[in-house]
Scaffold this active site. Structure first.
Site, PDB file in Angstrom:
ATOM      1  N   GLU A  76       0.876  -1.190   0.083  1.00 34.11           N
ATOM      2  CA  GLU A  76       0.002   0.096   0.248  1.00 34.11           C
ATOM      3  C   GLU A  76       0.945   1.163   0.092  1.00 34.11           C
ATOM      4  OE1 GLU A  76      -3.597   0.406   2.548  1.00 34.11           O
ATOM      5  OE2 GLU A  76      -2.422   2.278   3.314  1.00 34.11           O
ATOM      6  N   PRO A  79      -0.492   8.895  -2.006  1.00 34.15           N
ATOM      7  CA  PRO A  79      -0.013   9.922  -2.842  1.00 34.15           C
ATOM      8  C   PRO A  79       0.675  10.899  -2.324  1.00 34.15           C
ATOM      9  CG  PRO A  79      -2.422   9.534  -2.977  1.00 34.15           C
ATOM     10  CD  PRO A  79      -2.076   8.850  -1.977  1.00 34.15           C
ATOM     11  N   ARG A  81       2.590  14.557  -1.942  1.00 31.96           N
ATOM     12  CA  ARG A  81       1.902  16.006  -1.787  1.00 31.96           C
ATOM     13  C   ARG A  81       2.560  16.939  -2.836  1.00 31.96           C
ATOM     14  NH1 ARG A  81       2.310  17.862   4.855  1.00 31.96           N
ATOM     15  NH2 ARG A  81       0.908  16.150   5.363  1.00 31.96           N
ATOM     16  N   THR A 107      -4.099   5.017  -1.681  1.00 29.71           N
ATOM     17  CA  THR A 107      -5.252   5.426  -0.889  1.00 29.71           C
ATOM     18  C   THR A 107      -5.644   6.431  -1.729  1.00 29.71           C
ATOM     19  OG1 THR A 107      -3.464   6.723   0.522  1.00 29.71           O
ATOM     20  CG2 THR A 107      -3.779   4.395   1.222  1.00 29.71           C
ATOM     21  N   TYR A 212     -11.659  -5.786  10.568  1.00 28.78           N
ATOM     22  CA  TYR A 212     -11.014  -5.163  11.784  1.00 28.78           C
ATOM     23  C   TYR A 212     -10.733  -6.141  12.839  1.00 28.78           C
ATOM     24  CZ  TYR A 212     -11.986  -0.572   9.673  1.00 28.78           C
ATOM     25  OH  TYR A 212     -12.028   0.425   8.722  1.00 28.78           O
ATOM     26  N   HIS A 216     -13.974  -2.619  14.663  1.00 24.62           N
ATOM     27  CA  HIS A 216     -13.879  -1.189  14.331  1.00 24.62           C
ATOM     28  C   HIS A 216     -13.936  -0.411  15.596  1.00 24.62           C
ATOM     29  CE1 HIS A 216     -14.823   2.683  12.279  1.00 24.62           C
ATOM     30  NE2 HIS A 216     -14.227   2.345  11.378  1.00 24.62           N
ATOM     31  N   LYS A 232     -21.080  -6.453   4.105  1.00 18.99           N
ATOM     32  CA  LYS A 232     -20.225  -5.881   2.949  1.00 18.99           C
ATOM     33  C   LYS A 232     -19.948  -7.208   2.188  1.00 18.99           C
ATOM     34  CE  LYS A 232     -16.984  -3.916   5.851  1.00 18.99           C
ATOM     35  NZ  LYS A 232     -15.910  -3.018   6.144  1.00 18.99           N
ATOM     36  N   SER A 499      20.887  -1.043 -28.325  1.00 21.87           N
ATOM     37  CA  SER A 499      21.536  -2.230 -28.834  1.00 21.87           C
ATOM     38  C   SER A 499      21.181  -3.554 -28.019  1.00 21.87           C
ATOM     39  CB  SER A 499      23.073  -1.942 -28.419  1.00 21.87           C
ATOM     40  OG  SER A 499      23.495  -1.853 -27.330  1.00 21.87           O
TER      41      SER A 499
END
Length: 678
Positions: A76, A79, A81, A107, A212, A216, A232, A499
């Protein structure tokens, strides 16, 4: 007797053959323990690389690794800044890809315009990892601050760039507000997002959700959180990645509890190596996790010694993962890298998960985009600039495969956007000047830079030259076979940018020239591509008829001078391989039409990457401009690959012809002077 090579084997019908056959059967049966029989005609037992069998979704890849008991890892990243940070992150992707991760994920940061087209957006970084670094990539997406319309728009953009994997999350409410409510026509939970993706996009996306192991932080109980996780999964999630944890028994209990509730999808443990005291405290604060006291007892006294903490983190993580593998509870490992690589790489190497000698399915790096899954041949010209090739062909609906066919291929897109971060050099202007010359006084200075690069020596300023505009990386191991000759000719103005040596039936598993599936043989013709001056070209055109085994293409910047003995619409195979159970695979070619598209990029790089380092109108800038305007680009193919290449003889003949012509010109001038004196 049946002969195999130089070893004589007993005929199968003789008594002497029986022990051999029994031993073979025993070994075969041991290799298939747990099966009733071995069906040699069953296609499922035939090894077929992914580049031959088409696109495989991440869901399929995970299930295939689980069935084969082949442990994997994934990574993971978040991004950066800044634009410079984006360039550095792509360089890290390239390095980490060498270890052969199954996938990476990027993320989603709502505060950083994650769905935008800036260099630092989540979607741009994920698209670059997929298309330009060849990594199977998953994009995080949080829904707590977006409407259905916004979410759908971002998902459509993700689809447009080729992404097929989504980690569906609710995300953190803005400013961690306790009284948070979802936006109008928005979603309250990740379950809603999973439902929405499946409703709008069907099975196009592989969907991952978060689990989790300790519940959670906002859940009413661990048991209730498991029920929400099952919702989910039932909504359409394909697999689960967990939040980080510190003890193996935590994950083992979590998996067993999930299975007890009927969740059968893969569950991958998410782990974060301890890399510093401050980062540990920060992550624990964000995730609201409790660190076991025995870990804090070790880390706290070392809080000012990052190296010691990092070494402890590597040891602790290796121990934890071994416990998970020994319990057969984890199909692979997902690393929260914090955009660092040292600890993660060290852990993977200790576990034997890092690919020591990464298998090359093809001589060039394949894009992971499913749209290019049938692509198995490219022109050799972009060998050192694969990202540029992907960029220039991104709009193609179909990609060349098999034997390429007519070279009247789809048009190549323009490449004027050298500022795009995935094409930027990883070196600063100061570093490039140190390598390529603070100032240039003559063309010879340019030749000397090429010589230093190709011979792995220092330039006249005592600086190692590790890159040139046409290759932002150090030379490949394969080029080492040619280093001495390349250095000699570059010193004389043959400025080589590509080459390859001739290869006649090397093993596909050869660590330097090998590629493709095991048990095969690879071949390639000697190839040389270079810039050189007009005087050399005039001589070269005169000597090339003496070498009928050579195909050539010579062209200047604007294409007004274009010489070739190649068929206008017929490519030349320069690399191919023969493998068990397949047709001949021909992954690189020399193609006249593609060469004309490439020459624009090749010439532009002189000024776009090198000339721009100097002030306009300076002597250095003028030298680069002169070379760009007056030199020619040449490619030579020696078709007689079983023999020692004659390309060096061609170049020596070129220099000899030029010298002879100059000597005759001098003699002619002398005669004219003598006549005029009389």
């Amino acid at each position: 007797m049946v002969k195999e090579g130089t070893v004589e084997l007993p005929s199968p019908g003789t008594p002497a053959a029986l022990p051999i056959l029994k031993e073979f059967l025993n070994q075969r049966d041991a290799a298939h323990t747990g099966t009733d029989s071995v069906h040699v005609d069953d296609d499922s037992h035939i090894y077929e690389p992914e580049y031959l069998s088409g696109y495989h979704s991440l869901k399929e890849k995970i299930h295939n690794r689980i069935e084969s008991h082949d442990k994997f890892f994934s990574l993971e990243f978040f991004p950066p800044r800044t634009k410079g940070g984006a360039v550095n992150l792509l360089a890290r992707f390239d390095r980490m890809r060498e270890g052969d991760p199954l996938f990476c994920d990027v993320t989603w940061h709502p505060a950083g315009n994650p769905g935008g087209d800036t260099e630092t957006s989540s979607l741009t970084i994920a698209g670059a990892a997929l298309n330009y670094c060849g990594l199977e990539t998953m994009l995080h997406m949080t829904c707590c601050s977006m409407s259905r319309v916004e979410i759908t728009r971002h998902l459509k953009r993700a689809k447009d760039v080729g992404l097929r994997n989504i980690l569906a999350l609710r995300g953190d409410p803005p400013n961690s507000a306790d009284d948070w409510v979802p936006p109008e026509d928005g979603f309250s939970y990740a379950t809603d997002l999973v439902h929405h993706i499946r409703k709008e996009f069907g099975d196009y996306f592989v969907i991952c959700v978060a689990g989790y192991p300790t519940g959670h932080p906002e859940a009413t109980s661990y048991e209730d959180d498991l029920k929400y996780l099952k919702q989910k999964v039932d909504a359409g999630a394909d697999f689960i990645i967990t939040q980080l944890f510190f003890k193996s028994e935590t994950f083992i209990k979590f998996v067993r509890d999930c299975r007890a509730l009927g969740m059968t999808c893969p569950i991958i443990p998410g782990l974060m190596p301890i890399q510093s005291y401050d980062s540990l405290r920060h992550i624990v604060k964000l995730s609201k996790l409790d660190v076991p006291q025995e870990i804090m007892d070790v880390v706290t006294p070392l809080k000012d010694n990052d190296e010691a903490i990092r070494n402890y983190g590597i040891h602790q993580m290796v121990t934890l993962i071994k416990e998970l593998f020994d319990a057969d509870m984890a199909p692979g490992i997902h690393f929260y890298t914090l955009n660092r690589e040292v600890s993660t790489t060290a852990i993977l190497k200790q576990l034997g998960l890092w690919a020591a000698t990464p298998r090359r399915p093809l001589p060039w790096r394949m894009a992971a985009n499913h749209k290019r899954s049938g692509e198995d041949v490219r022109p050799i010209f972009w060998a050192s600039r694969p990202k540029a090739y992907v960029y220039r062909t991104q709009h193609w609906d179909e990609f060349p495969n098999g034997r390429w066919g007519s070279s009247e291929s789809p048009a190549f897109g323009e490449l004027k956007d050298y500022y795009l971060f995935y094409l930027k050099s990883k070196s600063s202007k100061e570093q490039l000047l140190a390598m390529w010359g603070e100032t240039l006084e003559s063309e010879q200075d340019v030749w000397d830079v090429f010589h230093a690069y190709l011979t792995n020596t220092k330039n006249k300023a005592g600086q190692k030259v590790t890159k040139v505009p046409w290759n932002d990386d150090e030379l490949s191991d394969e080029t080492a076979f040619l280093r001495e000759k390349l250095g000699e000719f570059n010193k004389r103005g043959i400025l080589t940018i590509n080459s390859q040596p001739n290869v006649n039936g090397a093993s596909s598993e050869d660590p330097i020239v090998g590629w493709g599936m095991p048990g095969g043989y690879v071949y390639q013709k000697a190839y040389l591509e270079f810039f050189t001056c007009k005087e050399n070209i005039d001589a070269l055109l005169n000597v090339l008829p003496l070498f009928p085994r050579i195909n050539y293409h010579i062209i200047n910047r604007d294409g007004s001078a274009d010489f070739s003995n190649c068929h206008k619409h017929r490519p030349i195979a320069v690399t191919w391989g023969a493998f068990p159970g397949t047709e001949i695979i021909q992954p690189t070619i020399v193609d006249p039409q593609s060469f004309k598209a490439w020459k624009d990029e090749a010439f532009d790089l002189w000024e776009a990457e090198w000339g721009k380092l100097y002030s306009e109108g300076s002597q250095s800038s003028e030298i680069i401009s002169h070379i760009t305007s007056n030199y020619y680009l040449v490619n030579l193919v020696d078709n007689d690959y079983p023999k020692e290449t004659c390309l060096w003889d061609v170049l020596e003949a070129m220099f000899a012809w030029r010298k002879l012509k100059e000597e005759r010109l001098e003699e002619s001038e002398k005669v004219k002077l003598q006549v005029s004196a009389q």
